[in-house]
Write a protein that holds these residues in place. Structure first.
Motif, PDB file in Angstrom:
ATOM      1  N   VAL A 183       0.831  -1.203   0.000  1.00  0.00           N
ATOM      2  CA  VAL A 183       0.000   0.000   0.000  1.00  0.00           C
ATOM      3  C   VAL A 183       0.866   1.255   0.000  1.00  0.00           C
ATOM      4  O   VAL A 183       0.434   2.325  -0.444  1.00  0.00           O
ATOM      5  CB  VAL A 183      -0.972  -0.012   1.197  1.00  0.00           C
ATOM      6  CG1 VAL A 183      -0.292   0.436   2.483  1.00  0.00           C
ATOM      7  CG2 VAL A 183      -2.186   0.860   0.910  1.00  0.00           C
ATOM      8  N   ASP A 184       2.101   1.138   0.464  1.00  0.00           N
ATOM      9  CA  ASP A 184       3.018   2.277   0.427  1.00  0.00           C
ATOM     10  C   ASP A 184       3.280   2.707  -1.014  1.00  0.00           C
ATOM     11  O   ASP A 184       3.262   3.902  -1.336  1.00  0.00           O
ATOM     12  CB  ASP A 184       4.339   1.910   1.112  1.00  0.00           C
ATOM     13  CG  ASP A 184       5.286   3.090   1.219  1.00  0.00           C
ATOM     14  OD1 ASP A 184       5.084   3.927   2.111  1.00  0.00           O
ATOM     15  OD2 ASP A 184       6.209   3.176   0.394  1.00  0.00           O
ATOM     16  N   THR A 185       3.496   1.739  -1.893  1.00  0.00           N
ATOM     17  CA  THR A 185       3.696   2.033  -3.311  1.00  0.00           C
ATOM     18  C   THR A 185       2.468   2.708  -3.898  1.00  0.00           C
ATOM     19  O   THR A 185       2.566   3.728  -4.597  1.00  0.00           O
ATOM     20  CB  THR A 185       3.984   0.736  -4.096  1.00  0.00           C
ATOM     21  OG1 THR A 185       5.162   0.114  -3.583  1.00  0.00           O
ATOM     22  CG2 THR A 185       4.179   1.030  -5.584  1.00  0.00           C
ATOM     23  N   LEU A 186       1.303   2.151  -3.616  1.00  0.00           N
ATOM     24  CA  LEU A 186       0.064   2.684  -4.174  1.00  0.00           C
ATOM     25  C   LEU A 186      -0.227   4.086  -3.647  1.00  0.00           C
ATOM     26  O   LEU A 186      -0.640   4.969  -4.405  1.00  0.00           O
ATOM     27  CB  LEU A 186      -1.092   1.742  -3.854  1.00  0.00           C
ATOM     28  CG  LEU A 186      -2.467   2.141  -4.377  1.00  0.00           C
ATOM     29  CD1 LEU A 186      -2.452   2.307  -5.897  1.00  0.00           C
ATOM     30  CD2 LEU A 186      -3.517   1.113  -3.965  1.00  0.00           C
ATOM     31  N   ASP A 206       3.662  -3.214  -7.611  1.00  0.00           N
ATOM     32  CA  ASP A 206       5.085  -3.458  -7.428  1.00  0.00           C
ATOM     33  C   ASP A 206       5.594  -4.310  -8.588  1.00  0.00           C
ATOM     34  O   ASP A 206       4.813  -4.956  -9.292  1.00  0.00           O
ATOM     35  CB  ASP A 206       5.337  -4.144  -6.085  1.00  0.00           C
ATOM     36  CG  ASP A 206       5.203  -3.171  -4.918  1.00  0.00           C
ATOM     37  OD1 ASP A 206       5.459  -1.967  -5.117  1.00  0.00           O
ATOM     38  OD2 ASP A 206       4.830  -3.609  -3.815  1.00  0.00           O
ATOM     39  N   GLU A 207       6.896  -4.300  -8.783  1.00  0.00           N
ATOM     40  CA  GLU A 207       7.500  -5.046  -9.887  1.00  0.00           C
ATOM     41  C   GLU A 207       7.480  -6.547  -9.610  1.00  0.00           C
ATOM     42  O   GLU A 207       7.488  -6.986  -8.462  1.00  0.00           O
ATOM     43  CB  GLU A 207       8.945  -4.596 -10.104  1.00  0.00           C
ATOM     44  CG  GLU A 207       9.104  -3.146 -10.529  1.00  0.00           C
ATOM     45  CD  GLU A 207       8.755  -2.909 -11.991  1.00  0.00           C
ATOM     46  OE1 GLU A 207       8.163  -3.817 -12.630  1.00  0.00           O
ATOM     47  OE2 GLU A 207       9.081  -1.830 -12.507  1.00  0.00           O
ATOM     48  N   GLY A 208       7.495  -7.313 -10.690  1.00  0.00           N
ATOM     49  CA  GLY A 208       7.542  -8.759 -10.573  1.00  0.00           C
ATOM     50  C   GLY A 208       6.164  -9.387 -10.548  1.00  0.00           C
ATOM     51  O   GLY A 208       5.150  -8.688 -10.437  1.00  0.00           O
ATOM     52  N   VAL A 209       6.125 -10.695 -10.672  1.00  0.00           N
ATOM     53  CA  VAL A 209       4.857 -11.432 -10.662  1.00  0.00           C
ATOM     54  C   VAL A 209       4.975 -12.617  -9.708  1.00  0.00           C
ATOM     55  O   VAL A 209       6.078 -13.081  -9.392  1.00  0.00           O
ATOM     56  CB  VAL A 209       4.476 -11.935 -12.075  1.00  0.00           C
ATOM     57  CG1 VAL A 209       4.347 -10.768 -13.037  1.00  0.00           C
ATOM     58  CG2 VAL A 209       5.505 -12.936 -12.596  1.00  0.00           C
ATOM     59  N   ALA A 210       3.828 -13.095  -9.265  1.00  0.00           N
ATOM     60  CA  ALA A 210       3.798 -14.222  -8.327  1.00  0.00           C
ATOM     61  C   ALA A 210       2.426 -14.856  -8.354  1.00  0.00           C
ATOM     62  O   ALA A 210       1.447 -14.245  -8.783  1.00  0.00           O
ATOM     63  CB  ALA A 210       4.129 -13.748  -6.912  1.00  0.00           C
ATOM     64  N   SER A 211       2.363 -16.081  -7.883  1.00  0.00           N
ATOM     65  CA  SER A 211       1.072 -16.703  -7.589  1.00  0.00           C
ATOM     66  C   SER A 211       0.780 -16.463  -6.114  1.00  0.00           C
ATOM     67  O   SER A 211       1.661 -16.051  -5.346  1.00  0.00           O
ATOM     68  CB  SER A 211       1.115 -18.207  -7.874  1.00  0.00           C
ATOM     69  OG  SER A 211       1.995 -18.856  -6.953  1.00  0.00           O
ATOM     70  N   TRP A 212      -0.448 -16.731  -5.694  1.00  0.00           N
ATOM     71  CA  TRP A 212      -0.757 -16.631  -4.272  1.00  0.00           C
ATOM     72  C   TRP A 212       0.120 -17.597  -3.474  1.00  0.00           C
ATOM     73  O   TRP A 212       0.533 -17.301  -2.337  1.00  0.00           O
ATOM     74  CB  TRP A 212      -2.227 -16.928  -4.020  1.00  0.00           C
ATOM     75  CG  TRP A 212      -3.156 -15.880  -4.552  1.00  0.00           C
ATOM     76  CD1 TRP A 212      -4.005 -15.976  -5.615  1.00  0.00           C
ATOM     77  CD2 TRP A 212      -3.327 -14.538  -4.041  1.00  0.00           C
ATOM     78  NE1 TRP A 212      -4.686 -14.794  -5.805  1.00  0.00           N
ATOM     79  CE2 TRP A 212      -4.296 -13.897  -4.855  1.00  0.00           C
ATOM     80  CE3 TRP A 212      -2.756 -13.836  -2.980  1.00  0.00           C
ATOM     81  CZ2 TRP A 212      -4.701 -12.588  -4.633  1.00  0.00           C
ATOM     82  CZ3 TRP A 212      -3.155 -12.525  -2.751  1.00  0.00           C
ATOM     83  CH2 TRP A 212      -4.115 -11.914  -3.568  1.00  0.00           C
ATOM     84  N   LEU A 269       8.768   1.930  -7.985  1.00  0.00           N
ATOM     85  CA  LEU A 269       7.945   0.726  -7.935  1.00  0.00           C
ATOM     86  C   LEU A 269       8.877  -0.424  -7.570  1.00  0.00           C
ATOM     87  O   LEU A 269       9.500  -1.038  -8.423  1.00  0.00           O
ATOM     88  CB  LEU A 269       7.272   0.472  -9.291  1.00  0.00           C
ATOM     89  CG  LEU A 269       6.378   1.596  -9.834  1.00  0.00           C
ATOM     90  CD1 LEU A 269       5.833   1.225 -11.210  1.00  0.00           C
ATOM     91  CD2 LEU A 269       5.234   1.897  -8.867  1.00  0.00           C
ATOM     92  N   PRO A 270       9.001  -0.735  -6.279  1.00  0.00           N
ATOM     93  CA  PRO A 270       9.963  -1.747  -5.840  1.00  0.00           C
ATOM     94  C   PRO A 270       9.562  -3.157  -6.259  1.00  0.00           C
ATOM     95  O   PRO A 270       8.393  -3.415  -6.570  1.00  0.00           O
ATOM     96  CB  PRO A 270       9.936  -1.606  -4.311  1.00  0.00           C
ATOM     97  CG  PRO A 270       8.564  -1.085  -4.008  1.00  0.00           C
ATOM     98  CD  PRO A 270       8.224  -0.184  -5.151  1.00  0.00           C
ATOM     99  N   GLU A 277       9.150  -7.368   2.427  1.00  0.00           N
ATOM    100  CA  GLU A 277      10.062  -7.379   3.574  1.00  0.00           C
ATOM    101  C   GLU A 277       9.978  -6.069   4.352  1.00  0.00           C
ATOM    102  O   GLU A 277      10.019  -6.067   5.590  1.00  0.00           O
ATOM    103  CB  GLU A 277      11.500  -7.634   3.123  1.00  0.00           C
ATOM    104  CG  GLU A 277      12.473  -7.734   4.287  1.00  0.00           C
ATOM    105  CD  GLU A 277      13.797  -8.365   3.922  1.00  0.00           C
ATOM    106  OE1 GLU A 277      14.487  -8.874   4.835  1.00  0.00           O
ATOM    107  OE2 GLU A 277      14.156  -8.351   2.726  1.00  0.00           O
ATOM    108  N   ALA A 278       9.834  -4.953   3.652  1.00  0.00           N
ATOM    109  CA  ALA A 278       9.725  -3.656   4.323  1.00  0.00           C
ATOM    110  C   ALA A 278       8.494  -3.616   5.224  1.00  0.00           C
ATOM    111  O   ALA A 278       8.548  -3.088   6.346  1.00  0.00           O
ATOM    112  CB  ALA A 278       9.671  -2.536   3.290  1.00  0.00           C
ATOM    113  N   VAL A 279       7.392  -4.173   4.762  1.00  0.00           N
ATOM    114  CA  VAL A 279       6.170  -4.216   5.571  1.00  0.00           C
ATOM    115  C   VAL A 279       6.364  -5.137   6.776  1.00  0.00           C
ATOM    116  O   VAL A 279       5.945  -4.816   7.899  1.00  0.00           O
ATOM    117  CB  VAL A 279       4.967  -4.672   4.723  1.00  0.00           C
ATOM    118  CG1 VAL A 279       3.768  -5.023   5.608  1.00  0.00           C
ATOM    119  CG2 VAL A 279       4.578  -3.576   3.741  1.00  0.00           C
TER     120      VAL A 279
END
Length: 290
Positions: A183-186, A206-212, A269-270, A277-279
């Motif tokens: 939410v910091d990015t947004l 944020d950058e990158g992709v992932a599955s749940w 956009l990290p 990790e920051a959160v």
């Protein structure tokens, strides 16, 4: 004064934190009725110079049986807020979602790609966007995002940390692909859009992709590393078909951020795991303080 609609949500809280109470105010349901006849007059009392709509009906599964309630917040209220900003010639930033797309494209969605929502929530968010576009107001900006989480709770990260402590194992969906977004990015994107009078539709994640499943595995790894978890449990990948829900979800909802990066190249956009990790570090420090 910047008006942030959505007092109790994670985005509103972060926007207020970043902009400061001297420059902004959050308005919740107890402060303002977005669908009231005297909305314009009520908003005028705050003398706003810009409005961020961080409020929405976001209960994806419940929306299937509460379409009228979802429509009231995601369509009617959005149209009225946009109309207000247009009539006062002030900047309006509205936050939307990857769920306006079907999720079968196979490559990152562009801002002008065809709408094709697969659930009621996505449909109402689409209609809200279309109401803004129909007004042709150049002071309006739509920022689509995905998989938002924060240190404030009530999101996937908070749920996973809780379940990982309570359960002996977890099964997490692995065939839905997107981009986890802090939410910091947004919030920084919303405030920058206001400051730079950004218009049109843009994507912010944020950058990158992932599955749940990937997301959950990273939460566990980093949670253990930072002392937020006391044990490691098995996390198993499953398909969406193995975990049926009232609302369908898009299987691939990665958003192309090219137009946003071109318009506001100074907004960071990290990579999603770094933002996660920051959160978790924030949550760790809160735990220490408590």
């Amino acid at each position: 004064m910047l008006i942030i609609i959505g007092k109790n949500g994670q985005l509103a809280k972060k926007c207020l934190e970043l902009s400061g109470p001297d420059h902004s105010i959050c308005l919740g349901r107890e402060d303002i009725d977005i669908n009231s006849a005297n909305l314009f007059e009520r908003l005028d009392t705050f003398k706003p110079k810009a409005v961020i709509n961080a409020s929405a009906y976001t209960a994806v599964d419940t929306a299937e049986s509460e379409e009228a309630k979802a429509t009231a917040l995601n369509v009617n209220a959005v149209e009225k807020l946009n109309d207000y900003c247009k009539s006062r010639k002030i900047q309006f930033v509205h936050v939307s979602t990857d769920y306006v797309f079907k999720g079968d494209k196979g490559s990152p969605y562009l801002p002008n790609d065809k709408y094709d929502p697969v659930n009621v929530y996505g449909k109402t968010k689409m209609l809200g966007e279309q109401a803004i576009q129909a007004s042709s107001y150049t002071g309006s900006c739509i920022l689509r995002t995905s998989w938002v989480y924060s240190e404030f709770g009530g999101n996937f990260v908070a749920s996973m940390l809780k379940l990982m402590e309570e359960k002996k194992e977890l099964s997490i969906i692995s065939d839905q692909i997107g981009s986890p977004t802090s939410v910091d990015t947004l919030a920084r994107a919303c405030l920058s859009a206001i400051q730079n009078r950004l218009s049109g539709i843009h994507h912010v994640t944020d950058e990158g992709v992932a599955s749940w499943f990937d997301f959950a595995k990273s939460i566990q790894r980093l949670g253990l590393q930072h002392g937020l978890l006391t044990k490691r449990i098995p996390i198993k990948p499953i398909n969406s078909a193995d975990y049926p829900t009232p609302a369908n979800r898009p299987h691939y909802s990665v958003l192309s951020k090219d137009s946003f990066k071109k318009a506001l190249p100074f907004v960071e956009l990290p990579y999603w795991e770094d933002a996660l990790e920051a959160v978790l570090v924030i949550l760790k420090n809160k735990k220490i303080q408590d």
